[in-house]
Design a protein around this motif. Structure first.
Motif, PDB file in Angstrom:
ATOM      1  N   ASP A   1       0.809  -1.196   0.059  1.00 55.02           N
ATOM      2  CA  ASP A   1       0.135   0.040   0.076  1.00 55.02           C
ATOM      3  C   ASP A   1       0.836   1.175  -0.113  1.00 55.02           C
ATOM      4  OD1 ASP A   1      -2.745   1.007   2.078  1.00 55.02           O
ATOM      5  OD2 ASP A   1      -1.686   1.844   0.454  1.00 55.02           O
ATOM      6  N   LEU A   2       1.238   1.905  -1.213  1.00 55.66           N
ATOM      7  CA  LEU A   2       2.280   2.806  -1.310  1.00 55.66           C
ATOM      8  C   LEU A   2       1.777   4.047  -0.714  1.00 55.66           C
ATOM      9  CD1 LEU A   2       3.375   1.924  -5.004  1.00 55.66           C
ATOM     10  CD2 LEU A   2       4.638   1.461  -3.014  1.00 55.66           C
ATOM     11  N   HIS A   3       0.442   4.359  -0.840  1.00 57.11           N
ATOM     12  CA  HIS A   3      -0.385   5.387  -0.404  1.00 57.11           C
ATOM     13  C   HIS A   3       0.074   5.778   0.860  1.00 57.11           C
ATOM     14  CE1 HIS A   3      -2.689   6.861  -3.750  1.00 57.11           C
ATOM     15  NE2 HIS A   3      -2.672   5.672  -3.909  1.00 57.11           N
ATOM     16  N   THR A   4      -0.222   4.501   1.729  1.00 56.48           N
ATOM     17  CA  THR A   4       0.002   4.547   3.179  1.00 56.48           C
ATOM     18  C   THR A   4       1.527   4.809   3.605  1.00 56.48           C
ATOM     19  OG1 THR A   4      -1.745   2.958   3.667  1.00 56.48           O
ATOM     20  CG2 THR A   4      -0.085   3.297   5.358  1.00 56.48           C
ATOM     21  N   LYS A   5       2.467   3.962   2.964  1.00 58.72           N
ATOM     22  CA  LYS A   5       3.859   4.282   3.306  1.00 58.72           C
ATOM     23  C   LYS A   5       4.349   5.540   2.971  1.00 58.72           C
ATOM     24  CE  LYS A   5       5.351  -0.209   4.122  1.00 58.72           C
ATOM     25  NZ  LYS A   5       6.209  -0.295   5.374  1.00 58.72           N
ATOM     26  N   PHE A   6       4.053   6.180   1.703  1.00 59.84           N
ATOM     27  CA  PHE A   6       4.547   7.535   1.459  1.00 59.84           C
ATOM     28  C   PHE A   6       3.716   8.540   2.509  1.00 59.84           C
ATOM     29  CE2 PHE A   6       6.137   5.662  -2.479  1.00 59.84           C
ATOM     30  CZ  PHE A   6       7.506   6.112  -2.292  1.00 59.84           C
ATOM     31  N   ALA A   7       2.660   8.223   2.695  1.00 60.81           N
ATOM     32  CA  ALA A   7       1.806   9.194   3.595  1.00 60.81           C
ATOM     33  C   ALA A   7       2.271   9.539   5.094  1.00 60.81           C
ATOM     34  CB  ALA A   7       0.349   8.818   3.693  1.00 60.81           C
ATOM     35  N   LYS A   8       2.773   8.396   5.508  1.00 65.41           N
ATOM     36  CA  LYS A   8       3.312   8.323   6.785  1.00 65.41           C
ATOM     37  C   LYS A   8       4.679   9.197   6.769  1.00 65.41           C
ATOM     38  CE  LYS A   8       1.682   3.970   8.826  1.00 65.41           C
ATOM     39  NZ  LYS A   8       2.279   2.573   9.342  1.00 65.41           N
ATOM     40  N   ALA A   9       5.541   9.093   5.441  1.00 72.43           N
ATOM     41  CA  ALA A   9       6.804   9.981   5.376  1.00 72.43           C
ATOM     42  C   ALA A   9       6.447  11.260   5.075  1.00 72.43           C
ATOM     43  CB  ALA A   9       7.474   9.184   4.296  1.00 72.43           C
ATOM     44  N   GLY A  10       5.301  11.543   4.416  1.00 72.51           N
ATOM     45  CA  GLY A  10       5.098  13.137   3.967  1.00 72.51           C
ATOM     46  C   GLY A  10       5.743  13.467   3.003  1.00 72.51           C
ATOM     47  N   LEU A  11       5.535  14.836   2.558  1.00 73.53           N
ATOM     48  CA  LEU A  11       6.005  15.315   1.383  1.00 73.53           C
ATOM     49  C   LEU A  11       7.444  15.589   1.626  1.00 73.53           C
ATOM     50  CD1 LEU A  11       3.641  17.985  -0.288  1.00 73.53           C
ATOM     51  CD2 LEU A  11       4.330  15.309  -1.002  1.00 73.53           C
TER      52      LEU A  11
ATOM     53  N   ASP B   1      11.015  17.908   2.166  1.00 74.15           N
ATOM     54  CA  ASP B   1      11.019  19.482   2.686  1.00 74.15           C
ATOM     55  C   ASP B   1      11.917  20.112   2.239  1.00 74.15           C
ATOM     56  OD1 ASP B   1      12.634  18.221   4.028  1.00 74.15           O
ATOM     57  OD2 ASP B   1      11.713  18.691   5.832  1.00 74.15           O
ATOM     58  N   SER B   2      12.974  19.444   1.185  1.00 77.51           N
ATOM     59  CA  SER B   2      14.228  20.267   0.362  1.00 77.51           C
ATOM     60  C   SER B   2      14.479  19.648  -0.786  1.00 77.51           C
ATOM     61  CB  SER B   2      15.413  20.226   1.349  1.00 77.51           C
ATOM     62  OG  SER B   2      15.705  18.649   1.543  1.00 77.51           O
ATOM     63  N   PRO B   3      15.174  20.294  -1.700  1.00 75.43           N
ATOM     64  CA  PRO B   3      15.711  19.623  -2.959  1.00 75.43           C
ATOM     65  C   PRO B   3      16.203  18.417  -2.816  1.00 75.43           C
ATOM     66  CG  PRO B   3      15.846  21.938  -2.821  1.00 75.43           C
ATOM     67  CD  PRO B   3      15.659  21.666  -1.672  1.00 75.43           C
ATOM     68  N   GLU B   4      17.140  18.229  -2.028  1.00 83.26           N
ATOM     69  CA  GLU B   4      17.741  16.974  -1.652  1.00 83.26           C
ATOM     70  C   GLU B   4      16.915  15.829  -1.203  1.00 83.26           C
ATOM     71  OE1 GLU B   4      20.447  20.430  -1.642  1.00 83.26           O
ATOM     72  OE2 GLU B   4      18.383  19.960  -0.211  1.00 83.26           O
ATOM     73  N   ALA B   5      15.811  16.230  -0.449  1.00 83.10           N
ATOM     74  CA  ALA B   5      15.062  15.361  -0.008  1.00 83.10           C
ATOM     75  C   ALA B   5      13.933  14.846  -1.151  1.00 83.10           C
ATOM     76  CB  ALA B   5      13.983  15.605   1.256  1.00 83.10           C
ATOM     77  N   TRP B   6      13.532  15.862  -1.850  1.00 79.60           N
ATOM     78  CA  TRP B   6      12.817  15.482  -3.185  1.00 79.60           C
ATOM     79  C   TRP B   6      13.689  14.415  -4.147  1.00 79.60           C
ATOM     80  CZ3 TRP B   6       8.032  15.711  -4.075  1.00 79.60           C
ATOM     81  CH2 TRP B   6       7.041  16.662  -3.572  1.00 79.60           C
ATOM     82  N   LEU B   7      14.709  14.612  -4.441  1.00 82.07           N
ATOM     83  CA  LEU B   7      15.588  13.919  -5.240  1.00 82.07           C
ATOM     84  C   LEU B   7      15.891  12.382  -4.461  1.00 82.07           C
ATOM     85  CD1 LEU B   7      18.562  15.818  -6.418  1.00 82.07           C
ATOM     86  CD2 LEU B   7      16.575  15.262  -7.681  1.00 82.07           C
ATOM     87  N   THR B   8      15.912  12.309  -3.068  1.00 81.33           N
ATOM     88  CA  THR B   8      15.841  10.983  -2.489  1.00 81.33           C
ATOM     89  C   THR B   8      14.526  10.300  -2.773  1.00 81.33           C
ATOM     90  OG1 THR B   8      17.389  11.667  -0.660  1.00 81.33           O
ATOM     91  CG2 THR B   8      15.751   9.929  -0.108  1.00 81.33           C
ATOM     92  N   ARG B   9      13.374  11.128  -2.827  1.00 80.14           N
ATOM     93  CA  ARG B   9      12.122  10.554  -3.069  1.00 80.14           C
ATOM     94  C   ARG B   9      11.878   9.612  -4.398  1.00 80.14           C
ATOM     95  NH1 ARG B   9       7.135  11.379  -0.541  1.00 80.14           N
ATOM     96  NH2 ARG B   9       8.408  11.090   1.315  1.00 80.14           N
ATOM     97  N   ALA B  10      12.481  10.643  -5.384  1.00 83.78           N
ATOM     98  CA  ALA B  10      12.840  10.282  -6.695  1.00 83.78           C
ATOM     99  C   ALA B  10      13.277   9.023  -6.808  1.00 83.78           C
ATOM    100  CB  ALA B  10      13.037  11.270  -7.707  1.00 83.78           C
ATOM    101  N   LYS B  11      14.637   8.961  -6.136  1.00 83.15           N
ATOM    102  CA  LYS B  11      15.279   7.785  -6.177  1.00 83.15           C
ATOM    103  C   LYS B  11      14.553   6.585  -5.769  1.00 83.15           C
ATOM    104  CE  LYS B  11      19.842  10.307  -6.062  1.00 83.15           C
ATOM    105  NZ  LYS B  11      20.945  10.596  -5.404  1.00 83.15           N
TER     106      LYS B  11
END
Length: 426
Positions: free
Chosen positions: A14-24, A26-36
């Motif tokens: 359940d990807l919605h639940t997993k990512f929802a717990k992590a939240g959006l 909050d920095s360019p570096e963190a967005w790149l980590t999420r993309a990876k």
């Protein structure tokens, strides 16, 4: 930002639940980590999904759940608050895992941002709020090689009719950006409409050799209606375009914006190819026993090491140029977005940074996705291995518009100091 456990495949947890717990992030570096993280999920079964060629419903749900679809959105409505320089890197990373999904993410982000450029401030806030709160994924029926959609005035509404040969991501979208020419004029009109309606009729005819999960087939638009208040950059009372908003050259920044999406997912595809080739060479490729300078391992072969070194160097250079072009576009929006006052010269200089990376990413990317077979060996051509998908993906989209015209533009820019006239592809 919390960490997300990477699942085995796109649909395993359940990807919605997993990512929802992590939240959006909050920095360019963190967005790149999420993309990876998303790229790792996609890469696990990308070859099998490419073979099956199914509509990317689960993949779009993954993009939504991860928050990547919101990266350019205003924070006040639940968006990521990032700029294009970060968004391009995210597109590149996702394409590294799956070129098709990197491509449809790039197109979605472009359609998401379009209202910021050609819409009023009220429309920008209203549309972003709608998209972010509903977590919608976007398609667009705007391919300029097809005839323009015809837009007619029907009182308080406009009505779109016509046909488009390409409509990337439309089948799996929640809403579609339409663009056409108002009947009796040469004036263009953009509007956002719900995808699921009788007037949007998909042909389901995307059967090309590459980018098989992009749903880039044709679509018929039959009497699709939108309120005049939803015509981006138009005055709904006078039914006239607002010149201060739709004026060129600022509005035409949309074209280098989408053009820069392309080389970023080209580079991502090439990086993914190099990742897959590396895995094969280090575990499967056998050394050549008849060369006169025999090695115990393929990874000791001079030609293999040299070829990988060259691929790596050229892709590093391409990434650096792509980042520089992204910064140029970011700065153009930051410096001129509020007043929409960019000069033709400044706009043209940005466009030629984009043209530069389009040329380099095309040349380098095709060299890599073709050349990996020379360092992996004949057994790597088995269909189940999937190395061919990288070549197929890159070969298909690099034909989108002839790169020779980008080279010509750059030649005129360098030799004659001429910036290009804005077109649908420049």
């Amino acid at each position: 930002m919390g960490s997300v456990t990477v699942p085995q495949t796109v649909a395993d947890i359940d990807l919605h639940t997993k990512f929802a717990k992590a939240g959006l992030p909050d920095s360019p570096e963190a967005w790149l980590t999420r993309a990876k993280e998303v790229a790792q999920i996609l890469a696990r079964d990308a070859t099998q999904r490419d073979i099956e060629g199914k509509s990317p419903v689960n993949e779009v749900q993954l993009l939504k759940a991860s928050g990547l679809t919101k990266i350019l959105g205003l924070r006040q409505y639940g968006g990521g608050g990032q700029d294009w320089s970060t968004a391009y890197k995210v597109i590149r990373e996702v394409a590294r895992g799956d070129g098709s999904i990197g491509m449809i993410l790039g197109y979605h982000l472009f359609w998401f941002y379009t209202v910021n450029v050609v819409g009023t401030d009220e429309q920008k806030h209203r549309v972003q709020k709608l998209l972010l709160e509903n977590n919608w994924f976007l398609g667009g029926a705007v391919n300029p090689r097809s005839a323009d959609l015809k837009v007619t005035d029907d009182g308080d509404h406009i009505v779109f009719n016509g046909f488009k040969y390409f409509n990337t991501g439309g089948v799996v979208s929640d809403a579609t950006v339409l663009e056409g020419v108002l009947d009796g004029t040469e004036l263009h009109v953009f509007a956002l409409v719900p995808t699921q309606q009788p007037g949007i009729q998909f042909s389901h005819d995307w059967d090309n050799i590459g980018l098989r999960l992009t749903e880039s087939g044709s679509v018929k638009i039959d009497n699709v209606r939108a309120p005049w208040t939803d015509a981006w950059g138009w005055d709904s009372q006078t039914k006239q375009p607002i010149e201060a908003i739709l004026k060129v050259p600022f509005a035409s920044l949309l074209l280098p914006t989408i053009q820069l999406v392309f080389p970023n997912f080209y580079i991502g595809i090439a990086l993914g190819a190099l990742d897959a080739a590396k895995q094969w060479t280090t575990t499967k490729t056998r050394p050549w026993p008849y060369g006169g300078d025999n090695k115990d391992k393929a990874t000791d072969e001079h030609y293999i090491l040299a070829r990988y070194g060259s691929f790596h160097a050229h892709l590093r250079a391409a990434e650096a140029l792509a980042d520089r072009a992204g910064e140029q576009l970011r700065d153009a929006y930051a410096e001129h977005g509020e007043k929409r006052d960019i000069s033709a010269r400044r706009r043209g200089e940005v466009a030629e940074w984009v043209a530069s990376i389009k040329v380099v990413a095309t040349d380098t990317g095709l060299r890599v996705v073709n050349g990996i077979f020379e360092v992996t060996g004949s057994s790597s051509t088995a269909r189940k291995v999937g190395l061919d998908r990288f070549w197929r993906e890159l070969r298909v989209h690099t034909l989108h518009d002839p790169v020779a015209y980008k080279e010509r533009e750059l030649g005129r820019f360098f030799l004659l100091d001429e910036v290009p006239e804005p077109t649908w592809y420049t």
